[in-house]
Design a protein around this motif. Structure first.
Motif, short mmCIF file in Angstrom:
data_model
loop_
_atom_site.label_atom_id
_atom_site.label_comp_id
_atom_site.label_asym_id
_atom_site.label_seq_id
_atom_site.Cartn_x
_atom_site.Cartn_y
_atom_site.Cartn_z
N ILE A 195 -0.74 2.46 1.73
CA ILE A 195 -0.03 1.18 1.59
C ILE A 195 1.41 1.29 2.10
O ILE A 195 2.25 0.45 1.79
CB ILE A 195 -0.04 0.68 0.13
CG1 ILE A 195 0.75 1.62 -0.77
CG2 ILE A 195 -1.46 0.51 -0.37
CD1 ILE A 195 1.06 1.04 -2.15
N LYS A 221 -0.25 6.02 -1.45
CA LYS A 221 -1.66 5.65 -1.38
C LYS A 221 -2.11 5.10 -2.73
O LYS A 221 -1.62 5.53 -3.79
CB LYS A 221 -2.52 6.84 -0.98
CG LYS A 221 -2.31 7.28 0.47
CD LYS A 221 -3.33 8.32 0.89
CE LYS A 221 -3.18 8.64 2.37
NZ LYS A 221 -4.22 9.62 2.83
N LYS A 222 -3.03 4.13 -2.66
CA LYS A 222 -3.57 3.53 -3.87
C LYS A 222 -5.06 3.31 -3.71
O LYS A 222 -5.60 3.43 -2.61
CB LYS A 222 -2.87 2.20 -4.18
CG LYS A 222 -1.41 2.33 -4.53
CD LYS A 222 -0.82 1.01 -4.96
CE LYS A 222 -1.24 0.63 -6.36
NZ LYS A 222 -0.51 -0.55 -6.87
N ASP A 246 -5.51 -3.00 1.82
CA ASP A 246 -4.95 -2.98 3.18
C ASP A 246 -5.66 -3.98 4.08
O ASP A 246 -5.04 -4.63 4.92
CB ASP A 246 -5.00 -1.57 3.79
CG ASP A 246 -6.38 -0.96 3.79
OD1 ASP A 246 -7.29 -1.47 3.08
OD2 ASP A 246 -6.59 0.04 4.51
N ALA A 295 4.35 0.32 6.59
CA ALA A 295 4.87 -0.87 5.92
C ALA A 295 6.25 -1.24 6.45
O ALA A 295 7.13 -0.39 6.58
CB ALA A 295 4.96 -0.63 4.41
N GLY A 309 0.21 -2.84 -2.10
CA GLY A 309 -0.18 -2.73 -0.70
C GLY A 309 -0.40 -4.06 -0.03
O GLY A 309 -0.10 -4.23 1.16
N ASN A 318 3.18 -4.97 0.86
CA ASN A 318 3.85 -4.02 1.75
C ASN A 318 3.35 -4.09 3.18
O ASN A 318 4.11 -3.90 4.14
CB ASN A 318 3.67 -2.59 1.24
CG ASN A 318 4.52 -2.30 0.02
OD1 ASN A 318 5.29 -3.14 -0.43
ND2 ASN A 318 4.36 -1.11 -0.54
N LEU A 319 2.06 -4.32 3.35
CA LEU A 319 1.44 -4.29 4.68
C LEU A 319 1.37 -5.66 5.35
O LEU A 319 0.87 -5.78 6.46
CB LEU A 319 0.03 -3.69 4.58
CG LEU A 319 -0.04 -2.26 4.04
CD1 LEU A 319 -1.48 -1.81 3.89
CD2 LEU A 319 0.74 -1.29 4.92
#
Length: 296
Positions: free
Chosen positions: A101, A105-106, A158, A200, A245, A248-249
């Motif tokens: 993200i 990471k998630k 994502d 991001a 995420g 952010n993305l």
């Protein structure tokens, strides 16, 4: 005698000529006659067609050529992101997979929460998204859902962001409900912080996303029964986060709406009421429309 007989004939001819001249002057100064506009079922000449999509703000004022009210969101694209998926619980391997993200990471996705009576957040958000879609389409918008009950799980966070990016959406709203402690109630909007890390980069969309969040919070605050959160300190109804995420993305304006707390009896009573979900959908659509037309 001959001259006397010619006078009436000349006068009659002059009257005919004047009549013909008046007909041509009524059409204007050389311009072709204005043709009536197409019916509502047609496409040419309507707001939002290929040749005349209104792309700027404030396009909802006034009437179009055929006398009908303009569709204020014609030419605009909105992506609605119903949080989670009703069948995520059947796919733990897939949804627990780690995705990037930007900041870290998630999990790909989660199952979400539910009311004490078992009404799932994922069911609530999907129903609400469908209702908001109907409201926005009535205003002329093109609307896409990240999932419409047509996937066995997900999509991952994502991919949810990428769907909005690929659509070049003018606004994206991710719909959720919280799972906080009993007694905590009310909604809040989450807007993206300015993040630049890995894949991001929200530097270009953090400001418009904040405007979207403020507009959405103001409109949702007007929904009967809705109230601002008493367990999240949300200035103007929104908070800023850098750990999601889906935000952010995003490359387009995007916010999350946490409609309330599913574990609170009062909020749960609203969520399980179909009539209230209809009112909530109208409020969400108004908030999005106000942002896109510059009214807030």
């Amino acid at each position: 005698m001959v001259l006397a007989s010619l006078v009436p004939l000349c006068f009659a001819g002059w009257l005919v000529w004047q009549s013909m001249r008046g007909d041509t002057e009524d059409e204007g100064s050389g311009s072709p006659p204005v043709k009536p506009g197409p019916s509502a079922s047609g496409t040419a000449g309507r707001d939002g067609d290929e040749q005349g999509r209104p792309g700027g703000e404030g396009t909802g004022d006034g009437d179009d050529a055929d006398g009908g009210a303009r569709e204020p969101l014609a030419g605009r694209t909105v992506v609605l992101d119903p949080g989670h998926n009703p069948t995520n619980r059947k796919h733990p391997t897939e949804i627990n997979r780690q995705v990037d993200i930007g900041t870290n990471k998630k999990e790909c996705d989660t199952t979400g929460t539910e009311t004490n009576s078992g009404y799932a957040e994922a069911e609530f958000t999907l129903d609400l998204a469908r209702r908001v879609r109907t409201e926005l389409r009535a205003r002329g918008a093109t609307v896409r859902l990240t999932q419409d009950g047509d996937r066995p799980w997900g999509p991952c966070v994502d991919e949810r962001a990428e769907i909005g990016n690929e659509a070049k959406a003018d606004a994206v709203v991710s719909l959720h409900a919280d799972g906080a402690a009993q007694g905590g109630h009310g909604f809040h909007v989450i807007v993206p912080a300015s993040v630049r890390a890995g894949g991001a980069d929200t530097s270009a969309i953090s400001a418009p996303s904040r405007r979207l969040g403020i507009s959405l919070a103001a409109a949702f605050d007007e929904v009967e029964g809705a109230r601002r959160s008493n367990y999240i300190s949300a200035e103007e109804g929104y908070v800023t986060r850098d750990d999601l995420g889906g935000l952010n993305l995003s490359k387009v304006p995007k916010v999350f709406l946490e409609c309330g707390n599913m574990r609170d009896a009062g909020d749960a009573g609203l969520f399980t009421d179909a009539k209230w979900r209809g009112r909530a959908a109208d409020g969400i659509a108004r908030g999005i429309a106000d942002f896109l037309t510059g009214k807030r």
